[in-house]
Design a protein around this motif. Structure first.
Motif, PDB file in Angstrom:
ATOM      1  N   PRO A  13      38.426   6.110  40.670  1.00  0.00           N
ATOM      2  CA  PRO A  13      37.393   5.561  39.872  1.00  0.00           C
ATOM      3  C   PRO A  13      37.756   4.668  37.914  1.00  0.00           C
ATOM      4  CG  PRO A  13      36.866   7.308  38.425  1.00  0.00           C
ATOM      5  CD  PRO A  13      37.541   8.037  39.663  1.00  0.00           C
ATOM      6  N   THR A  14      37.423   3.204  38.442  1.00  0.00           N
ATOM      7  CA  THR A  14      37.515   2.581  37.453  1.00  0.00           C
ATOM      8  C   THR A  14      36.056   2.183  36.824  1.00  0.00           C
ATOM      9  OG1 THR A  14      39.364   1.392  39.008  1.00  0.00           O
ATOM     10  CG2 THR A  14      38.402   0.165  37.379  1.00  0.00           C
ATOM     11  N   SER A  15      36.690   1.987  35.492  1.00  0.00           N
ATOM     12  CA  SER A  15      35.770   1.940  34.433  1.00  0.00           C
ATOM     13  C   SER A  15      35.972   0.300  33.418  1.00  0.00           C
ATOM     14  CB  SER A  15      35.225   3.016  33.377  1.00  0.00           C
ATOM     15  OG  SER A  15      34.517   3.894  34.523  1.00  0.00           O
ATOM     16  N   VAL A  16      35.160  -0.299  33.223  1.00  0.00           N
ATOM     17  CA  VAL A  16      35.995  -1.371  32.242  1.00  0.00           C
ATOM     18  C   VAL A  16      34.428  -1.574  31.164  1.00  0.00           C
ATOM     19  CG1 VAL A  16      35.976  -3.592  31.815  1.00  0.00           C
ATOM     20  CG2 VAL A  16      36.566  -2.569  34.290  1.00  0.00           C
ATOM     21  N   LEU A  17      34.480  -1.100  30.204  1.00  0.00           N
ATOM     22  CA  LEU A  17      33.619  -1.504  28.780  1.00  0.00           C
ATOM     23  C   LEU A  17      33.086  -2.508  28.515  1.00  0.00           C
ATOM     24  CD1 LEU A  17      31.412   0.397  26.958  1.00  0.00           C
ATOM     25  CD2 LEU A  17      33.776   0.262  25.192  1.00  0.00           C
ATOM     26  N   VAL A  18      32.740  -2.912  28.218  1.00  0.00           N
ATOM     27  CA  VAL A  18      31.994  -4.951  28.298  1.00  0.00           C
ATOM     28  C   VAL A  18      31.127  -5.355  28.034  1.00  0.00           C
ATOM     29  CG1 VAL A  18      32.074  -7.081  30.257  1.00  0.00           C
ATOM     30  CG2 VAL A  18      32.396  -4.835  31.005  1.00  0.00           C
ATOM     31  N   LEU A  26      41.923   6.110  27.708  1.00  0.00           N
ATOM     32  CA  LEU A  26      41.410   4.286  27.837  1.00  0.00           C
ATOM     33  C   LEU A  26      42.327   3.566  27.171  1.00  0.00           C
ATOM     34  CD1 LEU A  26      38.433   3.693  28.064  1.00  0.00           C
ATOM     35  CD2 LEU A  26      37.736   3.532  26.062  1.00  0.00           C
ATOM     36  N   THR A  27      42.175   2.493  27.511  1.00  0.00           N
ATOM     37  CA  THR A  27      43.347   1.336  27.248  1.00  0.00           C
ATOM     38  C   THR A  27      42.231   0.140  26.532  1.00  0.00           C
ATOM     39  OG1 THR A  27      44.820   1.505  29.097  1.00  0.00           O
ATOM     40  CG2 THR A  27      45.534  -0.296  28.177  1.00  0.00           C
ATOM     41  N   MET A  28      42.535  -0.286  25.790  1.00  0.00           N
ATOM     42  CA  MET A  28      41.856  -1.438  24.996  1.00  0.00           C
ATOM     43  C   MET A  28      41.968  -2.355  25.308  1.00  0.00           C
ATOM     44  SD  MET A  28      39.783   0.337  22.923  1.00  0.00           S
ATOM     45  CE  MET A  28      39.659   1.941  22.992  1.00  0.00           C
ATOM     46  N   ALA A  29      42.282  -3.838  24.456  1.00  0.00           N
ATOM     47  CA  ALA A  29      41.694  -4.721  25.485  1.00  0.00           C
ATOM     48  C   ALA A  29      42.800  -5.403  24.005  1.00  0.00           C
ATOM     49  CB  ALA A  29      40.300  -5.890  25.528  1.00  0.00           C
ATOM     50  N   SER A  30      43.673  -5.934  24.483  1.00  0.00           N
ATOM     51  CA  SER A  30      45.091  -6.534  23.620  1.00  0.00           C
ATOM     52  C   SER A  30      44.865  -8.082  23.949  1.00  0.00           C
ATOM     53  CB  SER A  30      46.447  -5.730  23.770  1.00  0.00           C
ATOM     54  OG  SER A  30      46.164  -6.405  24.929  1.00  0.00           O
ATOM     55  N   GLU A  47      36.355  -8.253  28.402  1.00  0.00           N
ATOM     56  CA  GLU A  47      36.568  -6.933  28.288  1.00  0.00           C
ATOM     57  C   GLU A  47      36.683  -6.330  26.673  1.00  0.00           C
ATOM     58  OE1 GLU A  47      40.612  -4.111  29.960  1.00  0.00           O
ATOM     59  OE2 GLU A  47      40.970  -6.472  29.166  1.00  0.00           O
ATOM     60  N   ILE A  48      36.711  -5.038  26.888  1.00  0.00           N
ATOM     61  CA  ILE A  48      36.819  -4.102  24.771  1.00  0.00           C
ATOM     62  C   ILE A  48      37.963  -2.833  25.237  1.00  0.00           C
ATOM     63  CG2 ILE A  48      36.154  -2.774  24.451  1.00  0.00           C
ATOM     64  CD1 ILE A  48      33.103  -3.930  23.720  1.00  0.00           C
ATOM     65  N   ALA A  49      37.561  -2.383  26.678  1.00  0.00           N
ATOM     66  CA  ALA A  49      38.727  -1.455  27.281  1.00  0.00           C
ATOM     67  C   ALA A  49      38.603  -1.235  28.763  1.00  0.00           C
ATOM     68  CB  ALA A  49      38.256   0.293  26.635  1.00  0.00           C
ATOM     69  N   THR A  50      39.415  -0.323  29.435  1.00  0.00           N
ATOM     70  CA  THR A  50      39.267  -0.125  30.835  1.00  0.00           C
ATOM     71  C   THR A  50      40.169   1.226  30.912  1.00  0.00           C
ATOM     72  OG1 THR A  50      40.039  -2.156  31.178  1.00  0.00           O
ATOM     73  CG2 THR A  50      39.857  -0.843  32.671  1.00  0.00           C
ATOM     74  N   ILE A  51      39.340   2.102  31.861  1.00  0.00           N
ATOM     75  CA  ILE A  51      39.936   3.355  32.268  1.00  0.00           C
ATOM     76  C   ILE A  51      40.561   3.141  34.067  1.00  0.00           C
ATOM     77  CG2 ILE A  51      37.474   4.495  32.134  1.00  0.00           C
ATOM     78  CD1 ILE A  51      39.577   7.016  30.448  1.00  0.00           C
ATOM     79  N   ALA A  52      42.059   3.518  34.177  1.00  0.00           N
ATOM     80  CA  ALA A  52      41.521   4.423  35.848  1.00  0.00           C
ATOM     81  C   ALA A  52      41.550   5.593  35.801  1.00  0.00           C
ATOM     82  CB  ALA A  52      43.128   3.908  35.847  1.00  0.00           C
ATOM     83  N   GLY A  53      40.965   6.152  36.130  1.00  0.00           N
ATOM     84  CA  GLY A  53      40.395   7.501  36.513  1.00  0.00           C
ATOM     85  C   GLY A  53      39.148   8.035  35.679  1.00  0.00           C
TER      86      GLY A  53
END
Length: 221
Positions: A180-185, A66-70, A191-197
């Protein structure tokens, strides 16, 4: 003449250096100076970045990717349809923290991930959180419905976009590179965080992180 020639020769590197420095200054001015300048963004999304920083220590184990929004980033107001074919927008869910997921039946990792998303929805959905899984199959509109029914995934709401524009809209802002792509909103659409896969969204790691993101459980950070 003998004194002037060496002097003129010495001036050549100085002139070249001056021109080079001037060129670099012009380049910097043209491109806004400074690669270290903080990215600009929607001020309304600063709270989402703060949330990302708070929950970052929980992004491990099953959610290590998971990649956090910066930087503050407001998502496009994605447009799709519900199970009845009625138009829906991301802004229709304002006030809730969302896990927006893009999936398709032709995507093997997507199909494997769906039971975990269904379980996450069953465990945490409510006034403060919802999984919004948007199918982007572009050919057979019944195929994804059949897949969900046969897999007994009944807790997820059915949303779809047969034009796959939601994928293109997220790709345009660098948030959809594959499936898949998922974004925590956050509740404001940021955007809070995004994950590819894929991820194990029903794992304890995921449940703890989602609860921390919604502020509904104290997290040991």
């Amino acid at each position: 003449m003998l004194d002037k020639t060496p002097s003129a020769t010495r001036r050549i590197p100085l002139v070249i250096a001056t021109v080079a420095i001037g060129g670099l200054a012009g380049f910097a001015a043209l491109y806004g100076l400074g690669l270290n300048r903080a990215p600009s963004g929607d001020p309304a999304c600063r709270a989402a970045v703060a949330t990302a920083q708070k929950i970052a220590p929980l992004a491990h184990g099953e959610l290590a990717a998971l990649t956090m929004a910066s930087a503050p980033l407001k998502l496009p107001d994605l447009v799709f349809e519900d199970a009845d074919g009625k138009p829906k927008k991301l802004s229709d869910f304002r006030g809730k923290t969302l896990l927006v997921n893009l999936w398709a039946t032709w995507c093997v990792p997507c199909r494997k991930e769906m039971p975990a998303l269904d379980e996450l929805q069953g465990k945490l959905s409510g006034p403060n959180f919802e999984v919004v899984a948007i199918n982007i199959d572009t050919r057979d509109a019944e195929k994804p419905k059949t897949f969900l029914k046969e897999a007994n995934l009944t807790r997820l709401g059915y949303f779809n976009d047969q034009k796959a524009k939601v994928f293109q809209d997220l790709k345009a802002i660098g948030r959809a590179l594959g499936m898949p792509t998922s974004v925590l909103v956050d509740p404001q659409g940021c955007e809070i965080a995004t994950i590819a896969g894929p991820a194990e969204w029903a794992s304890e790691d995921a449940l703890k992180l989602i609860r921390a993101a919604t502020g509904k459980a104290a997290a040991s950070l």
